[in-house]
Design a protein around this motif. Structure first.
Motif, short mmCIF file in Angstrom:
data_model
loop_
_atom_site.label_atom_id
_atom_site.label_comp_id
_atom_site.label_asym_id
_atom_site.label_seq_id
_atom_site.Cartn_x
_atom_site.Cartn_y
_atom_site.Cartn_z
N ARG A 100 -16.01 -34.73 30.69
CA ARG A 100 -15.77 -34.97 32.12
C ARG A 100 -15.28 -33.64 32.69
N ASP A 101 -16.17 -32.66 32.77
CA ASP A 101 -15.78 -31.30 33.14
C ASP A 101 -15.49 -31.17 34.63
N ARG A 102 -14.34 -30.59 34.95
CA ARG A 102 -13.97 -30.25 36.32
C ARG A 102 -12.84 -29.23 36.26
N VAL A 103 -12.78 -28.37 37.27
CA VAL A 103 -11.65 -27.44 37.34
C VAL A 103 -10.37 -28.23 37.60
N LEU A 104 -9.25 -27.62 37.30
CA LEU A 104 -7.96 -28.30 37.33
C LEU A 104 -7.72 -29.06 38.63
N TRP A 105 -7.94 -28.39 39.77
CA TRP A 105 -7.59 -29.01 41.05
C TRP A 105 -8.54 -30.12 41.48
N LYS A 106 -9.63 -30.29 40.75
CA LYS A 106 -10.57 -31.37 41.05
C LYS A 106 -10.59 -32.45 39.96
N MET A 107 -9.90 -32.22 38.86
CA MET A 107 -9.91 -33.18 37.76
C MET A 107 -9.02 -34.38 38.10
N THR A 108 -9.57 -35.57 37.98
CA THR A 108 -8.81 -36.79 38.27
C THR A 108 -8.07 -37.28 37.03
N ASP A 109 -7.16 -38.20 37.24
CA ASP A 109 -6.47 -38.83 36.12
C ASP A 109 -7.48 -39.49 35.17
N ASP A 110 -8.47 -40.15 35.76
CA ASP A 110 -9.48 -40.83 34.94
C ASP A 110 -10.30 -39.83 34.12
N ASP A 111 -10.65 -38.69 34.73
CA ASP A 111 -11.37 -37.65 33.99
C ASP A 111 -10.57 -37.21 32.76
N PHE A 112 -9.30 -36.98 32.98
CA PHE A 112 -8.44 -36.50 31.89
C PHE A 112 -8.27 -37.58 30.82
N ASP A 113 -7.91 -38.77 31.27
CA ASP A 113 -7.60 -39.84 30.32
C ASP A 113 -8.81 -40.25 29.49
N ALA A 114 -9.99 -40.28 30.10
CA ALA A 114 -11.18 -40.72 29.38
C ALA A 114 -11.50 -39.80 28.21
N VAL A 115 -11.41 -38.50 28.44
CA VAL A 115 -11.72 -37.53 27.38
C VAL A 115 -10.66 -37.55 26.29
N VAL A 116 -9.40 -37.60 26.68
CA VAL A 116 -8.32 -37.66 25.69
C VAL A 116 -8.40 -38.95 24.88
N GLU A 117 -8.76 -40.05 25.52
CA GLU A 117 -8.88 -41.34 24.83
C GLU A 117 -9.89 -41.27 23.69
N VAL A 118 -11.06 -40.72 23.95
CA VAL A 118 -12.10 -40.70 22.93
C VAL A 118 -11.84 -39.62 21.89
N HIS A 119 -11.60 -38.39 22.34
CA HIS A 119 -11.46 -37.27 21.41
C HIS A 119 -10.15 -37.33 20.63
N LEU A 120 -9.04 -37.33 21.33
CA LEU A 120 -7.74 -37.18 20.66
C LEU A 120 -7.25 -38.51 20.10
N ARG A 121 -7.20 -39.53 20.94
CA ARG A 121 -6.73 -40.82 20.44
C ARG A 121 -7.72 -41.41 19.44
N GLY A 122 -9.02 -41.22 19.70
CA GLY A 122 -10.02 -41.72 18.76
C GLY A 122 -9.93 -41.06 17.40
N THR A 123 -9.65 -39.77 17.39
CA THR A 123 -9.45 -39.08 16.11
C THR A 123 -8.22 -39.63 15.41
N PHE A 124 -7.14 -39.84 16.16
CA PHE A 124 -5.90 -40.38 15.59
C PHE A 124 -6.11 -41.77 15.01
N THR A 125 -6.69 -42.69 15.78
CA THR A 125 -6.81 -44.06 15.30
C THR A 125 -7.75 -44.16 14.11
N CYS A 126 -8.86 -43.42 14.15
CA CYS A 126 -9.82 -43.48 13.04
C CYS A 126 -9.26 -42.82 11.78
N ALA A 127 -8.58 -41.69 11.95
CA ALA A 127 -7.99 -41.03 10.79
C ALA A 127 -6.88 -41.88 10.19
N ARG A 128 -6.09 -42.51 11.04
CA ARG A 128 -5.02 -43.37 10.53
C ARG A 128 -5.58 -44.53 9.72
N ALA A 129 -6.58 -45.21 10.27
CA ALA A 129 -7.18 -46.34 9.55
C ALA A 129 -7.79 -45.89 8.23
#
Length: 309
Positions: A100-129
């Motif tokens: 969800r690429d956008r420069v800082l001043w145009k990036m929405t909360d949803d843009d940020f959260d969606a990417v972090v959810e899949v990449h970072l949290r998804g890595t955490f939950t799958c690695a933990r399991a």
């Protein structure tokens, strides 16, 4: 270890998230070709069906799980399906991701959260399991976390993606310590390949299109100087890290692409200065440019050096 072929994965079982197409599919195919049974994952059932069928056509063993990565339920489903279908789990490759690429001043909360959810949290939950299952089995295992050059150096318009990928490498270092006693290795892979994302980079677009149109290899300046090749060029590292041959390698960030294989340095103090009784703002201003900050670090992914440009 199979001494005649130390990267033979016969008898091993792997999960690869986000593996219906692109790099993830290349990883799944390579693991299956080396003898592993593979759980393929994607959010699109038709893409997933094609991926599993393709592996089966070449003699590999694979099943598909349609589910979005991020939630704990998906992570536990992937592990349970591996165990139910093939009896165990040896390798977890956390590849799933979105942009969800956008420069800082145009990036929405949803843009940020969606990417972090899949990449970072998804890595955490799958690695933990996976770690829970591997520790129960008591025979070690492999966690292979997929990073990015953006996470190592930053990249314009990718606040969310770069932050998540940097966090993934930090988790690899942490988990390498935590899982050492269980003989579970944890490494981050930093791949560079001709994918849908790299096709949008103007310096690469023409060469990639030409190679696909003619069936010719990517030019040497891309494969060597930029370390950018096909998705298949990356898959050998995944197979190696999944194998017994990599049993002494953990906590590393390893780059691969085209003809290049590289070990990324971990962050370390570059220059150090001391002041009696500590540092004031004035003393930092006085000494910064001549001492600690005399050779500042670069940032951002370097622009491609296109021959003749």
């Amino acid at each position: 270890m199979n001494l005649s072929n130390p990267v033979d994965l016969s008898g091993k079982v792997a999960v690869v998230t986000g593996s219906g197409r692109g790099l993830g599919l290349a990883y799944s195919r390579a693991l299956a070709a080396a003898g592993a049974a593979v759980v393929v994952n994607d959010v699109d059932p038709e893409t997933l069906e094609q991926a599993v069928a393709g592996i089966a056509e070449t003699g590999g063993r694979a099943i598909g799980v349609t589910a979005p990565v991020g939630e704990t339920d998906t992570a536990e489903l992937l592990v349970s399906r591996a165990v139910e279908s093939f009896g165990r789990l040896d390798v977890m490759v956390t590849n799933a991701g979105i942009l969800r690429d956008r420069v800082l001043w145009k990036m929405t909360d949803d843009d940020f959260d969606a990417v972090v959810e899949v990449h970072l949290r998804g890595t955490f939950t799958c690695a933990r399991a996976a770690a829970v299952r591997m520790r129960e089995q008591g025979e070690g295992g492999r966690l292979i976390l997929i990073g990015s050059p953006a996470g190592q150096r930053g990249n314009f318009g990718q606040t969310n993606y770069a932050a998540a990928k940097a966090g993934i490498v930090a988790m690899a270092r942490t988990w390498a310590m935590e899982l050492a006693r269980s003989a579970v290795t944890v490494n981050a892979v930093v791949p560079v390949a001709a994918t849908e994302m790299t096709r949008t980079i103007p310096a690469f677009a023409h060469a990639i299109e030409e190679a696909e149109r003619t069936g010719s290899p990517l030019p040497a300046w891309m494969r060597e100087d930029e370390g950018l090749g096909t998705v298949e060029d990356v898959s050998g590292l995944i197979t190696f890290l999944a194998s017994d041959a990599s049993g002494d390698i953990t906590g590393q960030a390893i780059g691969i692409g085209g003809d290049r294989l590289a070990l990324w340095a971990h962050p370390t103090e570059k220059t150090v200065a001391y002041a009696d009784k500590g540092w004031s703002a004035e003393s930092i201003a006085e000494r910064w440019h001549g001492e600690v900050g005399a050779e500042p670090e670069t940032y951002g992914i370097p622009a491609p050096a296109v021959p003749g440009a």
